[in-house]
Motif scaffolding. Structure first.
Motif, PDB file in Angstrom:
ATOM      1  N   THR A   1      -1.591   7.550   1.443  1.00 16.21           N
ATOM      2  CA  THR A   1      -0.880   8.509   2.714  1.00 16.21           C
ATOM      3  C   THR A   1      -2.014   8.541   3.692  1.00 16.21           C
ATOM      4  O   THR A   1      -3.033   8.916   3.775  1.00 16.21           O
ATOM      5  CB  THR A   1      -0.417  10.043   2.313  1.00 16.21           C
ATOM      6  OG1 THR A   1       0.287   9.837   0.862  1.00 16.21           O
ATOM      7  CG2 THR A   1       0.275  10.533   3.294  1.00 16.21           C
TER       8      THR A   1
ATOM      9  N   GLU B   1      -5.089  12.949  -2.795  1.00 19.36           N
ATOM     10  CA  GLU B   1      -5.444  11.432  -1.972  1.00 19.36           C
ATOM     11  C   GLU B   1      -6.417  10.914  -2.381  1.00 19.36           C
ATOM     12  O   GLU B   1      -6.451   9.597  -2.523  1.00 19.36           O
ATOM     13  CB  GLU B   1      -5.231  11.895  -0.705  1.00 19.36           C
ATOM     14  CG  GLU B   1      -5.185  10.636   0.506  1.00 19.36           C
ATOM     15  CD  GLU B   1      -4.092   9.562   0.330  1.00 19.36           C
ATOM     16  OE1 GLU B   1      -4.298   8.506   0.821  1.00 19.36           O
ATOM     17  OE2 GLU B   1      -3.041  10.015  -0.229  1.00 19.36           O
TER      18      GLU B   1
ATOM     19  N   GLN C   1      -1.364   5.126  12.664  1.00 21.08           N
ATOM     20  CA  GLN C   1      -1.794   5.471  11.387  1.00 21.08           C
ATOM     21  C   GLN C   1      -2.995   4.843  10.827  1.00 21.08           C
ATOM     22  O   GLN C   1      -3.416   3.783  11.468  1.00 21.08           O
ATOM     23  CB  GLN C   1      -0.817   5.319  10.358  1.00 21.08           C
ATOM     24  CG  GLN C   1       0.550   6.183  10.488  1.00 21.08           C
ATOM     25  CD  GLN C   1       0.425   7.565  10.073  1.00 21.08           C
ATOM     26  OE1 GLN C   1      -0.570   7.901   9.401  1.00 21.08           O
ATOM     27  NE2 GLN C   1       1.264   8.237  10.661  1.00 21.08           N
TER      28      GLN C   1
END
Length: 369
Positions: free
Chosen positions: A27, A56, A365
């Motif tokens: 992510t 994560e 991102q």
């Protein structure tokens, strides 16, 4: 042999779990999200952040550990690479054996643990560089380095992922700082002056140049010192330092035995709507066009690796003018990490211009290799 080594020191169950987690989806987070989330480091937010990292980080670390086991040309078997792989497996094991984070005390303990993981991985870059050197030593010199493209692409993914892991851990740890510096949200400075960072980075690079050569060209910076935008100052410092250091070295070596006036290095900071661009220009003689593709690879450097001479890792902090040939490719990864880029344009016989583009919007991102 690499797989055998892993199973000797790590249980079969752990290796299986690494492969399971390595298949999970990563992510990404944007600079803007990190900034907005971190601007309110309440206990609840720190708990949410801790829980996110608890899930994560093992995914990201597992992916790298798996890749480290199947590198081409036998790179996985090199002692330095085995050592790096062990660090990744140790960190995966630490994260997975940490129980679910339920309250603030759990989160504080978790923060101490990920802090230790970050320290464990401090020397990954020079250690991997040593692995590549160990590979080159035993390699047939007839193998063209372009054939090593696969290794280059692996290192790009590997180091880009490492930037992300270190950013996430560093950001979380820094949000615990009870007295954060003004305008700072973790690692992010919401009002960073690129001119000021460029001044500091240039001074640092000139100090090293003075130490190695006894003199250093001047660095002139053009741009509005009052202009600010949100960014990570340590990342920008690293990139500008690297570019200025390369320019200083080129100019210094070109004018060393000459009576001509040494031309300064010029840094121009421009603020556009989408990008902030920093141009570093020198008159250091440039790079031949045939050499340009090589400047972004990890396999060409003739410079010595600090770990070679100081096999004791603790002493490997000394920076040399030549570094170990990873400055440009790694700087480009730092630029790309937040949606920017680095381009080098050269005029052989005159000099080189480096354009460092930094995305102003902070919306992109993280790239997730």
């Amino acid at each position: 042999m690499a797989a055998k080594k892993a199973s000797e020191s790590f249980s079969k169950t752990l290796i299986e779990e690494v492969h399971k987690w390595g298949c999970m989806k990563q992510t990404g987070v944007s600079l803007r999200y990190m900034m907005e989330f971190g601007s309110k480091p309440t206990e609840r937010n720190m708990l949410i952040s801790g829980q996110f990292l608890h899930k994560e980080l093992p995914i990201r670390i597992a992916r790298r550990a798996i890749e480290l086991e199947s590198l081409p040309y036998g790179l996985s078997e090199k002692p330095a690479v085995l050592k790096v792989r062990d660090w990744y497996l140790d960190s995966f094991r630490d994260l997975r054996s940490f129980p679910e984070i339920k309250d603030t005390n759990d989160e504080r303990e978790f923060t101490q643990m990920i802090k230790a993981i970050k320290v464990r991985h401090n020397n990954v870059v020079p250690m991997m560089a040593l692995g590549v050197q160990q590979l080159k030593k035993g390699m047939d010199p007839k193998i063209v380095y372009e054939d090593l493209d696969e290794i280059h692409q692996f290192l790009d993914r590997f180091y880009m992922s490492r930037i992300g892991i270190r950013m996430l851990i560093g950001q979380h740890v820094e949000l615990h700082n009870p007295n954060p510096p003004l305008h700072c949200v973790g690692y992010i400075h919401t009002k960073m002056s690129p001119v000021e960072v460029a001044q500091n980075a240039s001074e640092d690079a000139r100090c090293i140049c003075l130490r190695e050569y006894g003199s250093a060209p001047e660095v002139n910076i053009y741009g509005d010192p009052k202009f600010t935008f949100p960014y990570v100052p340590t990342h920008l410092h690293l990139m500008v330092f690297e570019l200025v250091k390369n320019s200083l070295r080129a100019v210094q070596e070109r004018y060393m035995d000459s009576d001509r006036v040494v031309p300064p290095i010029r840094i121009i900071v421009a603020d556009g709507i989408e990008d902030v661009t920093i141009k570093v220009s020198d008159e250091g003689g440039g790079i031949p066009r045939s050499g340009l593709p090589k400047i972004f690879t990890y396999l060409y450097s003739t410079a010595r690796n600090p770990l070679d001479e100081h096999s004791d890792l603790g002493t490997a902090d000394t920076v040399t003018m030549a570094g170990y040939g990873y400055g440009l490719p790694i700087s480009r990864l730092y630029a790309r990490y937040f949606g920017g880029d680095l381009q080098i344009i050269s005029m052989e016989g005159y000099g080189t211009d480096a354009y460092l583009h930094l995305s102003r919007l902070g919306d992109s991102q993280e790239p997730l290799p």
